[in-house]
Design an enzyme around this catalytic site. Sequence first.
Site, short mmCIF file in Angstrom:
data_model
loop_
_atom_site.label_atom_id
_atom_site.label_comp_id
_atom_site.label_asym_id
_atom_site.label_seq_id
_atom_site.Cartn_x
_atom_site.Cartn_y
_atom_site.Cartn_z
N ASP A 130 17.78 -13.16 -27.99
CA ASP A 130 16.87 -12.54 -27.02
C ASP A 130 16.73 -13.47 -25.82
OD1 ASP A 130 16.32 -10.42 -28.70
OD2 ASP A 130 14.36 -11.16 -29.33
N ARG A 182 23.09 -7.11 -24.32
CA ARG A 182 22.01 -6.11 -24.27
C ARG A 182 21.37 -6.25 -22.89
NH1 ARG A 182 17.30 -8.04 -27.43
NH2 ARG A 182 18.28 -7.25 -29.31
N ARG A 302 3.96 -5.52 -24.97
CA ARG A 302 4.08 -4.06 -25.06
C ARG A 302 2.91 -3.39 -24.32
NH1 ARG A 302 7.90 -6.36 -26.88
NH2 ARG A 302 8.45 -6.09 -24.73
C1 LIG Z 1 15.92 -3.24 -27.81
C2 LIG Z 1 15.17 -3.99 -26.75
C3 LIG Z 1 15.23 -5.38 -26.72
C4 LIG Z 1 14.57 -6.09 -25.73
N1 LIG Z 1 14.77 -7.44 -25.63
C5 LIG Z 1 14.24 -8.10 -24.56
C6 LIG Z 1 14.55 -9.46 -24.33
O1 LIG Z 1 15.30 -10.11 -25.08
N2 LIG Z 1 13.99 -10.07 -23.25
C7 LIG Z 1 13.17 -9.40 -22.38
O2 LIG Z 1 12.72 -9.99 -21.38
N3 LIG Z 1 12.86 -8.10 -22.60
C8 LIG Z 1 13.36 -7.44 -23.65
N4 LIG Z 1 13.05 -6.12 -23.84
C9 LIG Z 1 11.95 -5.49 -23.08
C10 LIG Z 1 12.40 -4.96 -21.72
O3 LIG Z 1 12.70 -6.02 -20.86
C11 LIG Z 1 11.31 -4.06 -21.09
O4 LIG Z 1 10.16 -4.83 -20.87
C12 LIG Z 1 10.92 -2.86 -21.92
O5 LIG Z 1 12.04 -2.28 -22.54
C13 LIG Z 1 10.24 -1.77 -21.06
O6 LIG Z 1 11.10 -1.35 -20.05
P1 LIG Z 1 11.95 0.01 -20.06
O7 LIG Z 1 13.36 -0.35 -19.76
O8 LIG Z 1 11.75 0.76 -21.30
O9 LIG Z 1 11.49 0.80 -18.77
P2 LIG Z 1 10.06 1.20 -18.20
O10 LIG Z 1 10.33 1.72 -16.82
O11 LIG Z 1 9.08 0.11 -18.37
O12 LIG Z 1 9.63 2.40 -19.14
C14 LIG Z 1 10.29 3.66 -19.15
C15 LIG Z 1 9.56 4.57 -20.12
O13 LIG Z 1 9.68 4.07 -21.45
C16 LIG Z 1 8.48 4.23 -22.17
N5 LIG Z 1 7.94 2.89 -22.49
C17 LIG Z 1 8.38 1.70 -22.01
N6 LIG Z 1 7.69 0.66 -22.55
C18 LIG Z 1 6.77 1.23 -23.36
C19 LIG Z 1 5.76 0.70 -24.21
N7 LIG Z 1 5.55 -0.63 -24.31
N8 LIG Z 1 5.01 1.57 -24.92
C20 LIG Z 1 5.22 2.90 -24.84
N9 LIG Z 1 6.17 3.46 -24.07
C21 LIG Z 1 6.94 2.65 -23.34
C22 LIG Z 1 7.55 5.01 -21.27
O14 LIG Z 1 7.77 6.37 -21.53
C23 LIG Z 1 8.03 4.65 -19.88
O15 LIG Z 1 7.73 5.63 -18.92
C24 LIG Z 1 13.75 -5.39 -24.79
C25 LIG Z 1 13.69 -4.00 -24.83
C26 LIG Z 1 14.40 -3.30 -25.77
C27 LIG Z 1 14.34 -1.81 -25.75
#
Ligand SMILES: Cc1cc2nc3c(=O)[nH]c(=O)nc-3n(C[C@H](O)[C@H](O)[C@H](O)COP(=O)(O)OP(=O)(O)OC[C@H]3O[C@@H](n4cnc5c(N)ncnc54)[C@H](O)[C@@H]3O)c2cc1C
Length: 320
Positions: A130, A182, A302
Amino acid sequence: MLRTVLIYLSKAEWMRRLVMRVPLARRVAMRFVAGETLEEAIEVVRKLNTGGLYATMDQLGEHTTNQAQAVQTTEDILKILAEIDRSGVRSGLSIKLTQVGLGMDNALCEANLARILKDAQKKNLFVRIDMEDWECLESTLEVYWKIRHEHKFDNVGMVIQSYLYRSEEDIAALLEADTKIRLVKGAYKEPAEVAYPKKADVDAAFDRITRQLLEHAAKPDSPALGDEGRWPPVTALGTHDEARINYGIKTAEELGVPREKLEIQMLHGIRRDLQQSLAAQGYPVRVYVPFGTEWYPYFMRRLAERPANLWFFISSLFRK
Ligand SMILES: Cc1cc2nc3c(=O)[nH]c(=O)nc-3n(C[C@H](O)[C@H](O)[C@H](O)COP(=O)(O)OP(=O)(O)OC[C@H]3O[C@@H](n4cnc5c(N)ncnc54)[C@H](O)[C@@H]3O)c2cc1C
């Protein structure tokens, strides 16, 4: 503003102690966390597998502060690998390098990671590193390159954050070494000197990097999903954002990339409907399954991502 405050609080020890004492906070956190024990998490993974989804398991915890703790966490991670192997679930593992010593003793971190990867290699399992906040970036990449070049492990992949200006350059070097990536937007609060402050720019960078990844995936020898889903392809989009996923799907079609080379990853408890619909269309979908007692900073990130989660949390407190 709210996001900044929540991310600040995710690192505050006094707030951690306060929130973890509230039983209801634990209940709300469990929407995003697959339980406090390894057994509970394996059960969640088994159910995901039955529904056609893959997993990457993560024992919660970050920023260990002493060597004994880093070694103990390494032992715990080895137990997860043993359990994945024994149970036969289709899952990999995700780890944070600060769990195993990064920032405290980088040589120990490298040795711990090598131990984990050696064990995973024997079991034919894949480990994802990560990406944490900006302060850890250089040292994380440094340990990654050492592990690839000096220790010669290839059962390991990286995370790239599209909010960082430098990511498009980093990705080019990582792809040259066929690194499994990723791509995420980024979960921490970073200064404008290093990261795009505007969401639209983060999204645009995400799409540009998606294209870079898919151009690599279009090459016939670019690795696809392997070993019944235990190994990811080079391209994994870690997002719940349908516009980003649709861009990835459209670009993959345009470049002739087969579906098993475009993996979509989402977090446990978020957009299950979308996880299932993408898997039904034939895309590999991997769910990030965090578990353990150290859920506080993960939970706060989150909340920071979606204000609606915070209002749900606060209103639950008042409903009690
Ligand atoms: C498998 C995975 C691994 C990850 N690993 C890392 C990592 O190693 N380092 C790092 O910095 N970040 C990591 N992240 C987190 C990432 O950087 C984002 O902060 C997170 O995924 C929210 O962004 P989004 O791309 O979903 O888009 P956004 O524009 O934030 O969200 C799009 C839509 O997704 C849904 N959504 C998003 N977040 C939430 C939530 N918390 N609760 C409910 N609904 C939500 C909502 O419907 C929202 O409208 C990871 C995410 C995933 C999916």
